[in-house]
Design an enzyme around this catalytic site. Structure first.
Site, PDB file in Angstrom:
ATOM      1  CB  SER A 162      -0.876   0.114   1.222  1.00  0.00           C
ATOM      2  OG  SER A 162      -1.463   1.385   1.715  1.00  0.00           O
TER       3      SER A 162
ATOM      4  CE1 TYR B 125      -4.023  -2.353   5.065  1.00  0.00           C
ATOM      5  CE2 TYR B 125      -3.549  -0.104   4.476  1.00  0.00           C
ATOM      6  CZ  TYR B 125      -3.774  -1.465   4.138  1.00  0.00           C
ATOM      7  OH  TYR B 125      -3.888  -1.739   2.857  1.00  0.00           O
TER       8      TYR B 125
ATOM      9  CE  LYS C  80      -1.614  -4.360   3.059  1.00  0.00           C
ATOM     10  NZ  LYS C  80      -1.940  -5.455   2.294  1.00  0.00           N
TER      11      LYS C  80
END
Length: 341
Positions: free
Chosen positions: A123, A147, A151
């Site tokens: 991402s 989050y 990643k």
């Protein structure tokens, strides 16, 4: 055979179509925690080809290993994971367990099965606050939420894996902001509850499911004061996975941005959606959210030069395709049959 984790989800269902249309056989594993099996029924309807589905959690290493062996999988595209930025700050341990530990178990199962080709969906959140624009793959990394950190940690894990074993073929794809839907209107983004992403919320306001859009800040240093992001059509994004698979013919590791190279503001999206839908999208301005940045968009030069891939669909097409999906399936995959009626 390609194994696709999270294949029943928004991006996954579109990647399924790209793979099936390209002639690949596909086995999807998905725990359906944030997706619907109906998406795969519609994928098969669109493509006129069948796929294999197994309801498996990536935390279940033995089930993944058995799937890899039973279906003679040659490569894995790994999309499964929790993905709500705001929720990750509330439930960080859940995100670390699912995203990081799940990826570790997937890689372990692949290693045991001697499957060493992996495409991983990362991402643009790994970049954090931009220090320069556009964002290329050499930009410093510094995610600002759990989050994004999951990643980044997975990216680092995969780099260490390749350093330890140069037989691996690994592609790391840094997505920017996927939007839109398949042109058929049969599959698209189907959020549960209040949408976390801009376009589904705009569409729900346009069709009358929600009263108005809330815009978080109009005092950024941008032409209209609202935040700017790099929106990419999900079908373009899906096609990029084929480009990466085709490029991983030899052992190696590559990292590529998947974006358009252009930024659109929140108000750009609202005005474009109003134009293509013929509907009004009322909105109100609220204060900025903590952690939001003013401008973020990709430099996709590497993907075009090395992979031969680039985004081709416009913001108008993104909005028009999402509106078609919203009108054809106003309740998403709920309350309709596999043909979207």
């Amino acid at each position: 055979m390609i194994l696709l984790t999270g294949g029943a989800g928004y991006i996954g269902s579109h990647v399924c179509i790209a793979l099936l249309d390209a002639g690949f056989d596909v086995v999807v594993v998905d725990n359906l925690s944030n997706s619907n099996k109906a998406s795969l029924e519609r994928v098969q309807l669109i493509c006129g080809r069948s796929l294999t589905f197994r309801q498996v959690d990536i935390l279940d290493e033995e089930a993944i290993y058995e799937t890899l062996c039973s279906y003679e999988v040659s490569a894995v595209i790994h999309l499964a994971g929790l993905k709500a930025v705001g929720e990750s700050s509330i439930r960080p341990m859940t995100y670390y367990e699912n995203n990081l530990l799940g990826s570790m178990r997937l890689v372990s199962a692949m290693n045991r099965a001697s499957v060493k080709t992996l495409v991983f969906s990362s991402s643009a959140t790994v970049y954090g606050v931009p220090t320069y624009l556009p964002l290329d793959e050499h930009h410093p990394l510094g995610p600002t939420n759990p989050y994004g950190r999951t990643k980044l940690f997975i990216e680092e894990m995969l780099k260490d894996l390749y350093r330890s074993d140069n037989d691996w073929r690994i592609g790391i794809l840094r997505y920017f902001n996927p939007v839109g839907a398949h042109e058929s209107g049969l599959i698209g983004e189907d959020p549960k509850g209040v949408p976390n992403n801009l376009l589904p919320f705009v569409a729900q306001v346009a069709i009358g499911k929600r009263e108005k859009l809330r815009i978080w800040g109009n005092d950024y240093d941008t032409p209209d004061g609202t935040g700017i992001r790099d929106f990419i059509h999900v079908v373009d994004l899906a096609s990029g996975h084929l480009s990466v698979l085709n490029s991983l013919k030899q052992p190696g590791l590559l990292t590529a941005n998947f974006g358009t190279g252009n930024g659109s503001s929140v108000l750009d999206v609202v005005r474009t959606f109003e134009a293509v839908s013929g509907r009004s999208v009322p909105f109100e301005i609220d204060k900025r959210r903590i952690g939001d940045v003013a401008v973020c968009f990709a430099d996709p030069t590497f993907a075009e030069r090395v992979l031969g891939w680039r985004s081709v669909r416009s913001l108008e097409e993104m909005c028009a395709d999402h509106w078609r999906w919203q009108c054809k399936c106003p309740d998403g995959y709920r309350g309709t049959n596999s043909e979207g009626r």
